[in-house]
Design a protein around this motif. Structure first.
Motif, mmCIF file in Angstrom:
data_model
loop_
_atom_site.group_PDB
_atom_site.id
_atom_site.type_symbol
_atom_site.label_atom_id
_atom_site.label_comp_id
_atom_site.label_asym_id
_atom_site.label_seq_id
_atom_site.Cartn_x
_atom_site.Cartn_y
_atom_site.Cartn_z
ATOM 1 N N LYS A 31 -34.645 7.740 -18.005
ATOM 2 C CA LYS A 31 -34.211 9.043 -18.530
ATOM 3 C C LYS A 31 -33.717 9.956 -17.412
ATOM 4 O O LYS A 31 -32.711 10.638 -17.562
ATOM 5 C CB LYS A 31 -35.346 9.730 -19.299
ATOM 6 C CG LYS A 31 -35.522 9.216 -20.696
ATOM 7 C CD LYS A 31 -36.520 10.066 -21.451
ATOM 8 C CE LYS A 31 -36.612 9.644 -22.883
ATOM 9 N NZ LYS A 31 -37.468 10.520 -23.662
ATOM 10 N N TYR A 142 -32.206 18.616 -25.010
ATOM 11 C CA TYR A 142 -32.678 18.947 -26.357
ATOM 12 C C TYR A 142 -32.493 17.775 -27.333
ATOM 13 O O TYR A 142 -33.440 17.373 -28.006
ATOM 14 C CB TYR A 142 -31.947 20.188 -26.862
ATOM 15 C CG TYR A 142 -32.511 20.731 -28.155
ATOM 16 C CD1 TYR A 142 -33.688 21.469 -28.164
ATOM 17 C CD2 TYR A 142 -31.873 20.511 -29.367
ATOM 18 C CE1 TYR A 142 -34.219 21.970 -29.339
ATOM 19 C CE2 TYR A 142 -32.392 21.008 -30.548
ATOM 20 C CZ TYR A 142 -33.564 21.736 -30.538
ATOM 21 O OH TYR A 142 -34.081 22.220 -31.706
ATOM 22 N N TYR A 143 -31.282 17.235 -27.392
ATOM 23 C CA TYR A 143 -30.986 16.229 -28.413
ATOM 24 C C TYR A 143 -31.302 14.801 -28.007
ATOM 25 O O TYR A 143 -31.712 13.994 -28.835
ATOM 26 C CB TYR A 143 -29.511 16.310 -28.839
ATOM 27 C CG TYR A 143 -29.224 17.537 -29.657
ATOM 28 C CD1 TYR A 143 -29.708 17.654 -30.955
ATOM 29 C CD2 TYR A 143 -28.500 18.583 -29.136
ATOM 30 C CE1 TYR A 143 -29.476 18.791 -31.711
ATOM 31 C CE2 TYR A 143 -28.246 19.724 -29.885
ATOM 32 C CZ TYR A 143 -28.734 19.824 -31.165
ATOM 33 O OH TYR A 143 -28.500 20.943 -31.911
ATOM 34 N N ILE A 144 -31.136 14.478 -26.740
ATOM 35 C CA ILE A 144 -31.341 13.096 -26.321
ATOM 36 C C ILE A 144 -32.752 12.879 -25.790
ATOM 37 O O ILE A 144 -33.438 11.943 -26.187
ATOM 38 C CB ILE A 144 -30.278 12.683 -25.279
ATOM 39 C CG1 ILE A 144 -28.904 12.726 -25.948
ATOM 40 C CG2 ILE A 144 -30.571 11.302 -24.701
ATOM 41 C CD1 ILE A 144 -27.745 12.507 -25.038
ATOM 42 N N ASP A 145 -33.206 13.779 -24.903
ATOM 43 C CA ASP A 145 -34.537 13.614 -24.324
ATOM 44 C C ASP A 145 -35.630 14.240 -25.177
ATOM 45 O O ASP A 145 -36.810 14.037 -24.917
ATOM 46 C CB ASP A 145 -34.579 14.189 -22.909
ATOM 47 C CG ASP A 145 -33.712 13.379 -21.954
ATOM 48 O OD1 ASP A 145 -33.424 12.206 -22.264
ATOM 49 O OD2 ASP A 145 -33.309 13.911 -20.919
ATOM 50 N N GLY A 146 -35.251 15.042 -26.168
ATOM 51 C CA GLY A 146 -36.223 15.587 -27.110
ATOM 52 C C GLY A 146 -37.124 16.672 -26.553
ATOM 53 O O GLY A 146 -38.220 16.896 -27.080
ATOM 54 N N SER A 148 -38.480 20.414 -25.960
ATOM 55 C CA SER A 148 -38.487 21.645 -26.752
ATOM 56 C C SER A 148 -37.747 22.727 -25.977
ATOM 57 O O SER A 148 -37.512 22.604 -24.770
ATOM 58 C CB SER A 148 -39.924 22.093 -27.013
ATOM 59 O OG SER A 148 -40.510 22.558 -25.808
#
Length: 188
Positions: A31, A142-146, A148
């Motif tokens: 990641k 935000y969208y790929i690694d999630g 907050s």
């Protein structure tokens, strides 16, 4: 071996079991590398920055106070390392450009337009790569690694409100870019 938490691994490393740090490396290397590759746009720079990030994390592990999750703390190191590489490259380019006095002032802008891809996610990631670093980063985190918005605000060292605004603006920029290329995604 059971699946150890980040905190358990860190405590083991702090007790002198340095080899356990490889568990952290294995857990975060992919990641972090992908994030660096998107920020730096170069595999070699990303690999070098990744190594630097892990060395910094290991060196300063005693300063990790568990006020945030380890992943947030580590992403902060990765982000700052990438910003340092970008700033260093910019200074180098400016220095080289200043030495080329005879060169005419030509401004080239990459206007490459990707054809509609068979894989919309791949197409979307190529467009995200075209965004300014901060905009691309907030979308990836935000969208790929999630992560907050709270975690993103800590990683990027901005307020929660600024993180929300940056995410909102980044989505709008991406949407405009998609519309410009006549390719619309329902996700946005």
């Amino acid at each position: 071996m059971k699946n150890l938490s980040d905190i358990e691994i860190i405590e083991s490393v702090k007790r002198g079991n340095d080899a356990d740090f490889t568990l952290i490396v294995d857990r975060y290397k992919d990641k972090a590398f992908n994030l660096l590759k998107r920020m730096l746009k170069n595999d070699m720079d990303a690999e070098e920055a990744l190594q630097d990030s892990f060395l910094k994390a290991f060196r300063y592990l005693t300063q990790f106070r568990e006020e945030a999750s380890f992943s947030t703390w580590f992403y902060r190191i990765v982000y700052n390392t990438a910003l340092s590489v970008i700033a260093s490259k910019k200074r180098k380019i400016e220095k080289e450009m200043a030495s080329l006095e005879d060169m005419p002032e030509l401004i080239s802008y990459d206007r490459e337009i990707y054809a509609k891809a068979e894989n919309p996610e791949e197409y979307l990631m190529k467009l995200i790569d075209k965004l300014p670093v901060r905009n691309a980063l907030v979308l990836i985190l935000y969208y790929i690694d999630g992560l907050s918005l709270n975690e993103i605000s800590r990683v990027m060292d901005i307020s929660l409100v600024n993180a929300k605004v940056l995410l909102h603006r980044s989505r709008n920029i991406l949407r405009d870019l998609l519309l410009k290329h006549n390719y619309q995604e329902e996700i946005l």
